[in-house]
Write an enzyme that holds these catalytic residues in place. Structure first.
Site, PDB file in Angstrom:
ATOM      1  N   LYS A 124       0.861  -1.176   0.000  1.00 22.18           N
ATOM      2  CA  LYS A 124       0.000   0.000   0.000  1.00 22.18           C
ATOM      3  C   LYS A 124       0.900   1.229   0.000  1.00 22.18           C
ATOM      4  CE  LYS A 124      -4.582   0.624   0.322  1.00 22.18           C
ATOM      5  NZ  LYS A 124      -5.624  -0.174  -0.294  1.00 22.18           N
ATOM      6  N   GLY A 159     -20.290   6.801   5.105  1.00 24.09           N
ATOM      7  CA  GLY A 159     -19.325   7.104   4.050  1.00 24.09           C
ATOM      8  C   GLY A 159     -19.909   6.763   2.699  1.00 24.09           C
ATOM      9  N   GLY A 208     -18.698   7.627  -0.520  1.00 26.57           N
ATOM     10  CA  GLY A 208     -17.811   7.940  -1.626  1.00 26.57           C
ATOM     11  C   GLY A 208     -18.144   7.046  -2.804  1.00 26.57           C
ATOM     12  N   VAL A 239     -17.429   3.917  -3.478  1.00 24.99           N
ATOM     13  CA  VAL A 239     -17.897   2.583  -3.103  1.00 24.99           C
ATOM     14  C   VAL A 239     -19.222   2.671  -2.351  1.00 24.99           C
ATOM     15  CG1 VAL A 239     -17.387   0.503  -1.767  1.00 24.99           C
ATOM     16  CG2 VAL A 239     -15.562   1.640  -3.048  1.00 24.99           C
TER      17      VAL A 239
END
Length: 368
Positions: free
Chosen positions: A94, A194, A196, A198
């Protein structure tokens, strides 16, 4: 001669990498700095036993460098297990770029970051994550071949978010089957934290199935936009975690299940897209089990994105990508069954399966 006295609260700085609580035998940690573009990035390579370390790049305005380092260590470790449990021949890596993606990201900065990725000669392959778009990966592709998730027009698999959301949806259905006896989500009250890329697609899947969806996000404009688009309720209370729902889906940043929130959670199932949802994996995993809350391990059910970008490396068809993503349902059911049979947390059950595949491959390589 003078002797420096180190205060106890400064001791964690003595071993800044190997002494980090999130360091887990990582193979390599690369710090990237470029004065001209303002790039400050960290690449974490956790494990490459199964293959090159693939994982997205996150751009976030971290409070400090310690926070950024902790994030990249946790995220890269999670990618090792995510790829392993999904049956992919990939390791875990990552990257994080320290900065505000809305105001500090430039093509020059992305190209410079791509040069650092290229210097690792394929040991780390990057992709899209929080704060990144497909066109950013196209920019990185200008200076290195070690990037996935590029535009379909350029031969890539495009935005991985829809596949990630579909995998979460399948994992959530499996959790509902195990907890409630049926895998339909019609009538189930679901809180999506959340919205966003996705989160919004997940809201769409849930709405289409007839779930009663409540949404929460720090972006008020986005909240009302998605709410009106899908007819979702907008959370307006003071305590998100005490909301009386059937399923809690964390789809923003990690560690939302922590010492402060875990005693408040009313949901019977936790299944979301965020990485590293458990602030303390062992402690909070056990507390959820004791409370009778079924936790769908994040690194399993949010694996659709890495499956999608893996298709660029393994030449998988769209049908094969969907088949692997749909299989998240079956793997989740296996994990829930194993958890019950061995009286261990679902998180530990998933880790055991993922780690075994890595260990078995390591033995094969040693015996060659």
């Amino acid at each position: 001669m003078t002797t420096d006295i180190i205060n106890s609260n400064e001791l964690h700085k003595v071993d800044p990498v190997f002494g980090q609580i999130s360091f887990d035998g990582h193979e390599q940690v690369v710090f990237c700095n470029d004065k001209d573009t303002g790039l400050k990035a960290i690449i974490g390579i956790h494990n490459t036993v199964l293959g090159p370390a693939l994982g997205g790049t996150r751009m976030w305005k971290y409070a400090n460098e310690w926070e950024a380092l902790n994030d990249v260590l946790r995220l890269s470790r999670g990618m090792s297990f995510k790829s392993s449990i999904s049956g992919l021949n990939l390791g875990g890596g990552k990257a994080v770029i320290i900065g505000d993606a809305k105001t500090e990201k430039t093509p020059e900065l992305m190209r410079k970051f791509g040069e650092y990725v290229n210097s690792l000669s394929g040991k780390y392959i990057t992709a899209e994550d929080v704060g990144m778009e497909t066109n950013d990966m196209d920019t990185v592709r200008e200076v290195t071949p070690y990037v996935t998730g590029i535009s379909e027009s350029k031969g890539g698999s495009g935005n991985p978010s829809p596949i990630t959301a579909y995998g979460v949806f399948m994992g959530m259905k499996a959790a509902a089957k195990h907890k409630f006896g049926v895998d339909t989500l019609a009538g189930k009250r679901v809180l999506v934290q959340g919205i966003g890329h996705v989160g919004e697609v997940l809201v769409q899947h849930l709405t289409n199935e007839g779930a009663i969806v409540t949404i929460s996000d720090i972006n008020e404009n986005r909240l009302h936009e998605v709410g009106s688009k899908y007819g979702a309720k907008i959370f307006s209370g003071n305590d998100l975690y005490s909301l009386d729902v059937d399923i809690y889906a964390p789809c923003a940043l990690g560690a939302t299940i922590n010492d402060e929130t875990i005693c408040k959670i009313q949901a019977k199932v936790i299944a979301g897209a965020a990485n590293n949802q458990l602030a303390k994996e062992v402690i909070h995993g056990k507390l959820l089990k004791e409370k009778g809350i079924l936790y769908a391990p994040d690194f399993l059910i949010n694996a659709g994105g890495v499956i999608n970008v893996y298709s660029e490396l393994a030449n998988l068809t769209s049908a094969q990508v969907m088949e692997k993503t749909e299989n998240i349902y079956n793997t989740a059911m296996d994990i829930f069954t194993l958890s019950d049979a061995q009286n261990i947390t679902t998180h530990q059950a998933a880790l055991n399966i993922a780690q075994k595949r890595i260990d078995d491959r390591k033995k094969e390589l040693q015996n060659k």
